[in-house]
Design a protein around this motif. Structure first.
Motif, PDB file in Angstrom:
ATOM      1  N   ALA A 160       0.851  -1.196   0.000  1.00  0.00           N
ATOM      2  CA  ALA A 160       0.000   0.000   0.000  1.00  0.00           C
ATOM      3  C   ALA A 160       0.884   1.242   0.000  1.00  0.00           C
ATOM      4  O   ALA A 160       1.674   1.460   0.910  1.00  0.00           O
ATOM      5  N   GLY A 161       0.756   2.032  -1.048  1.00  0.00           N
ATOM      6  CA  GLY A 161       1.580   3.225  -1.169  1.00  0.00           C
ATOM      7  C   GLY A 161       2.793   3.053  -2.063  1.00  0.00           C
ATOM      8  O   GLY A 161       3.557   3.998  -2.232  1.00  0.00           O
ATOM      9  N   GLY A 162       2.978   1.877  -2.629  1.00  0.00           N
ATOM     10  CA  GLY A 162       4.111   1.694  -3.529  1.00  0.00           C
ATOM     11  C   GLY A 162       5.361   1.237  -2.803  1.00  0.00           C
ATOM     12  O   GLY A 162       5.425   1.178  -1.569  1.00  0.00           O
ATOM     13  N   PHE A 163       6.378   0.912  -3.597  1.00  0.00           N
ATOM     14  CA  PHE A 163       7.591   0.335  -3.036  1.00  0.00           C
ATOM     15  C   PHE A 163       8.450   1.354  -2.289  1.00  0.00           C
ATOM     16  O   PHE A 163       9.401   0.984  -1.618  1.00  0.00           O
ATOM     17  N   VAL A 164       8.134   2.644  -2.393  1.00  0.00           N
ATOM     18  CA  VAL A 164       8.900   3.659  -1.668  1.00  0.00           C
ATOM     19  C   VAL A 164       8.190   4.073  -0.387  1.00  0.00           C
ATOM     20  O   VAL A 164       8.594   5.035   0.259  1.00  0.00           O
ATOM     21  N   SER A 165       7.148   3.358   0.001  1.00  0.00           N
ATOM     22  CA  SER A 165       6.444   3.688   1.244  1.00  0.00           C
ATOM     23  C   SER A 165       7.301   3.304   2.447  1.00  0.00           C
ATOM     24  O   SER A 165       8.224   2.483   2.335  1.00  0.00           O
ATOM     25  N   PRO A 166       7.042   3.867   3.620  1.00  0.00           N
ATOM     26  CA  PRO A 166       7.842   3.525   4.810  1.00  0.00           C
ATOM     27  C   PRO A 166       7.805   2.038   5.150  1.00  0.00           C
ATOM     28  O   PRO A 166       8.826   1.481   5.565  1.00  0.00           O
ATOM     29  N   PHE A 167       6.669   1.384   4.962  1.00  0.00           N
ATOM     30  CA  PHE A 167       6.603  -0.032   5.280  1.00  0.00           C
ATOM     31  C   PHE A 167       7.395  -0.878   4.281  1.00  0.00           C
ATOM     32  O   PHE A 167       7.873  -1.956   4.627  1.00  0.00           O
ATOM     33  N   ALA A 168       7.528  -0.411   3.050  1.00  0.00           N
ATOM     34  CA  ALA A 168       8.353  -1.135   2.085  1.00  0.00           C
ATOM     35  C   ALA A 168       9.823  -1.051   2.462  1.00  0.00           C
ATOM     36  O   ALA A 168      10.559  -2.048   2.408  1.00  0.00           O
ATOM     37  N   VAL A 169      10.272   0.135   2.857  1.00  0.00           N
ATOM     38  CA  VAL A 169      11.654   0.278   3.306  1.00  0.00           C
ATOM     39  C   VAL A 169      11.884  -0.537   4.577  1.00  0.00           C
ATOM     40  O   VAL A 169      12.903  -1.222   4.729  1.00  0.00           O
ATOM     41  N   GLY A 170      10.919  -0.478   5.497  1.00  0.00           N
ATOM     42  CA  GLY A 170      11.042  -1.274   6.708  1.00  0.00           C
ATOM     43  C   GLY A 170      11.052  -2.764   6.421  1.00  0.00           C
ATOM     44  O   GLY A 170      11.740  -3.530   7.110  1.00  0.00           O
ATOM     45  N   PHE A 171      10.303  -3.197   5.404  1.00  0.00           N
ATOM     46  CA  PHE A 171      10.317  -4.607   5.028  1.00  0.00           C
ATOM     47  C   PHE A 171      11.729  -5.056   4.673  1.00  0.00           C
ATOM     48  O   PHE A 171      12.200  -6.099   5.140  1.00  0.00           O
ATOM     49  N   VAL A 172      12.414  -4.289   3.842  1.00  0.00           N
ATOM     50  CA  VAL A 172      13.753  -4.687   3.388  1.00  0.00           C
ATOM     51  C   VAL A 172      14.731  -4.723   4.551  1.00  0.00           C
ATOM     52  O   VAL A 172      15.472  -5.702   4.737  1.00  0.00           O
ATOM     53  N   VAL A 173      14.742  -3.671   5.372  1.00  0.00           N
ATOM     54  CA  VAL A 173      15.738  -3.572   6.438  1.00  0.00           C
ATOM     55  C   VAL A 173      15.438  -4.549   7.570  1.00  0.00           C
ATOM     56  O   VAL A 173      16.318  -5.292   8.036  1.00  0.00           O
ATOM     57  N   VAL A 174      14.183  -4.568   8.028  1.00  0.00           N
ATOM     58  CA  VAL A 174      13.831  -5.372   9.198  1.00  0.00           C
ATOM     59  C   VAL A 174      13.889  -6.861   8.883  1.00  0.00           C
ATOM     60  O   VAL A 174      14.467  -7.650   9.640  1.00  0.00           O
ATOM     61  N   LEU A 175      13.301  -7.274   7.767  1.00  0.00           N
ATOM     62  CA  LEU A 175      13.298  -8.703   7.464  1.00  0.00           C
ATOM     63  C   LEU A 175      14.693  -9.218   7.105  1.00  0.00           C
ATOM     64  O   LEU A 175      14.999 -10.381   7.361  1.00  0.00           O
ATOM     65  N   THR A 176      15.525  -8.360   6.530  1.00  0.00           N
ATOM     66  CA  THR A 176      16.915  -8.780   6.296  1.00  0.00           C
ATOM     67  C   THR A 176      17.620  -9.062   7.611  1.00  0.00           C
ATOM     68  O   THR A 176      18.288 -10.101   7.768  1.00  0.00           O
ATOM     69  N   ALA A 177      17.485  -8.147   8.568  1.00  0.00           N
ATOM     70  CA  ALA A 177      18.118  -8.357   9.872  1.00  0.00           C
ATOM     71  C   ALA A 177      17.545  -9.574  10.589  1.00  0.00           C
ATOM     72  O   ALA A 177      18.276 -10.347  11.220  1.00  0.00           O
ATOM     73  N   LEU A 178      16.238  -9.774  10.478  1.00  0.00           N
ATOM     74  CA  LEU A 178      15.623 -10.915  11.147  1.00  0.00           C
ATOM     75  C   LEU A 178      16.034 -12.234  10.496  1.00  0.00           C
ATOM     76  O   LEU A 178      16.317 -13.223  11.189  1.00  0.00           O
ATOM     77  N   GLU A 179      16.106 -12.254   9.172  1.00  0.00           N
ATOM     78  CA  GLU A 179      16.472 -13.501   8.489  1.00  0.00           C
ATOM     79  C   GLU A 179      17.936 -13.856   8.726  1.00  0.00           C
ATOM     80  O   GLU A 179      18.280 -15.040   8.769  1.00  0.00           O
ATOM     81  N   ARG A 180      18.799 -12.880   8.861  1.00  0.00           N
ATOM     82  CA  ARG A 180      20.201 -13.182   9.158  1.00  0.00           C
ATOM     83  C   ARG A 180      20.356 -13.803  10.546  1.00  0.00           C
ATOM     84  O   ARG A 180      21.357 -14.479  10.803  1.00  0.00           O
ATOM     85  N   ARG A 181      19.391 -13.613  11.406  1.00  0.00           N
ATOM     86  CA  ARG A 181      19.458 -14.187  12.754  1.00  0.00           C
ATOM     87  C   ARG A 181      18.675 -15.492  12.889  1.00  0.00           C
ATOM     88  O   ARG A 181      19.029 -16.335  13.717  1.00  0.00           O
ATOM     89  N   LEU A 182      17.611 -15.646  12.105  1.00  0.00           N
ATOM     90  CA  LEU A 182      16.738 -16.805  12.276  1.00  0.00           C
ATOM     91  C   LEU A 182      16.750 -17.762  11.101  1.00  0.00           C
ATOM     92  O   LEU A 182      16.429 -18.943  11.278  1.00  0.00           O
ATOM     93  N   GLY A 183      17.052 -17.304   9.920  1.00  0.00           N
ATOM     94  CA  GLY A 183      16.918 -18.129   8.736  1.00  0.00           C
ATOM     95  C   GLY A 183      15.637 -17.813   7.986  1.00  0.00           C
ATOM     96  O   GLY A 183      14.761 -17.081   8.467  1.00  0.00           O
ATOM     97  N   ALA A 184      15.513 -18.380   6.794  1.00  0.00           N
ATOM     98  CA  ALA A 184      14.421 -18.015   5.897  1.00  0.00           C
ATOM     99  C   ALA A 184      13.067 -18.522   6.397  1.00  0.00           C
ATOM    100  O   ALA A 184      12.097 -17.764   6.475  1.00  0.00           O
ATOM    101  N   LEU A 185      12.980 -19.802   6.741  1.00  0.00           N
ATOM    102  CA  LEU A 185      11.681 -20.381   7.099  1.00  0.00           C
ATOM    103  C   LEU A 185      11.116 -19.759   8.370  1.00  0.00           C
ATOM    104  O   LEU A 185       9.914 -19.467   8.455  1.00  0.00           O
ATOM    105  N   ARG A 186      11.962 -19.547   9.356  1.00  0.00           N
ATOM    106  CA  ARG A 186      11.467 -18.977  10.611  1.00  0.00           C
ATOM    107  C   ARG A 186      11.105 -17.511  10.461  1.00  0.00           C
ATOM    108  O   ARG A 186      10.159 -17.023  11.100  1.00  0.00           O
TER     109      ARG A 186
END
Length: 293
Positions: free
Chosen positions: A132-158
């Motif tokens: 919602a709001g396109g790929f430049v919306s705050p939640f899109a940026v947060g998706f890239v940064v937050v999920l990258t940090a989370l996946e580096r700690r937990l792995g893809a499936l978790r």
């Protein structure tokens, strides 16, 4: 006439010193008495040689994490990377395609009460394909940064499990009361077809889960800042159902702290087992002693 003593055959006789090895007719190392041969790098001294310990501070300086570490890669964070590629494609479609087609796609992917009653799983998956709001919306940026940090700690499936849990639970928690209110007559029947799509609930849950894996000096400022923004949106009362859904998804992520911390410990233990005992570290395997029969 003096008699010459025969050579001492005992092993205490002084051994003959071998001549230094020659390389193309030249001896190894600088020659004595020749100036400008001993440079500071070649100056002999105590402890010189291959076993001489390196002086403190002369080794390579430790490198900090690269800024690229914050971005997903197809090998280290495949879930975040390929999901971001899909979101980029759908965002381009939403931006450049015909508005009537885009509205029809959003309407068909909406997690409203009518769609959730007919096909809950497909519509939950389809609604998470849009930003919602396109790929430049705050939640899109947060998706890239937050999920990258989370996946580096937990792995893809978790990481995917955390995202799906926040997306599904927050959607059901907000759309369920709408359906009950329509049944009770407090809302019109058109509320059953309310347009609702996007990744914001999954991102909010990922922020809550990631905060539980950070150090306290970073965990609490992140929670206070992000929670404050969500409360500010709720007070503005522009979209109360979505704003409540963000807070519920954040609470889901916080409730997952014991789970994600256990997942991280398991992942670190598995990494250490695959790496094996390192240099200078004793092997943890029990020693088997053979006894004579």
């Amino acid at each position: 006439m003096e008699r010459t003593a025969p050579p001492d055959p005992s092993p205490r006789a002084t051994p003959r010193v071998p001549a230094p090895p020659q390389t193309h007719g030249r001896p190894h190392g600088p020659l004595d008495g020749m100036p400008r041969q001993w440079t500071p790098e070649r100056e002999p001294g105590p402890g010189s040689g291959p076993d001489r310990p390196a002086a403190p501070g002369t080794g390579p300086a430790p490198r900090g994490p690269s800024p690229w570490y914050l971005l997903p890669t197809p090998t280290a964070t495949p879930f975040t990377f390929w999901y971001a590629v899909v979101l980029a494609v759908t965002s381009c479609v939403a931006t450049y395609a015909d508005p009537a087609l885009v509205h029809a796609l959003h309407q068909g992917s909406s997690t409203d009460v009518a769609h959730l009653l007919r096909a809950p799983v497909p519509v939950l998956a389809a609604s998470a394909l849009w930003v919602a709001g396109g790929f430049v919306s705050p939640f899109a940026v947060g998706f890239v940064v937050v999920l990258t940090a989370l996946e580096r700690r937990l792995g893809a499936l978790r990481t995917a499990a955390v995202f799906v849990a926040g997306h599904a639970l927050a959607t059901l928690a907000t759309e369920g009361p709408v359906g009950l209110a329509v049944l009770a007559g407090h809302l019109p029947g058109t509320s059953l077809h309310r347009l609702d799509y996007g990744i914001s609930f999954g991102v909010a849950a990922s922020v809550g889960a990631l905060s539980g894996l950070l150090a306290p000096w970073l965990r609490w400022p992140l929670l206070i800042a992000f929670g404050g923004l969500l409360l500010q949106d709720l007070v503005a009362f522009t979209d109360p159902l979505t704003n409540w859904g963000h807070l519920i998804a954040l609470a889901v992520g916080v409730a997952l702290w014991p789970t994600v911390r256990g997942w991280r410990r398991d992942r670190e233990a598995a990494t250490e087992r695959r790496a094996g005992p390192g240099p200078g570290r004793a092997d943890d395997r029990p020693t088997v002693r053979a006894t004579a029969a």
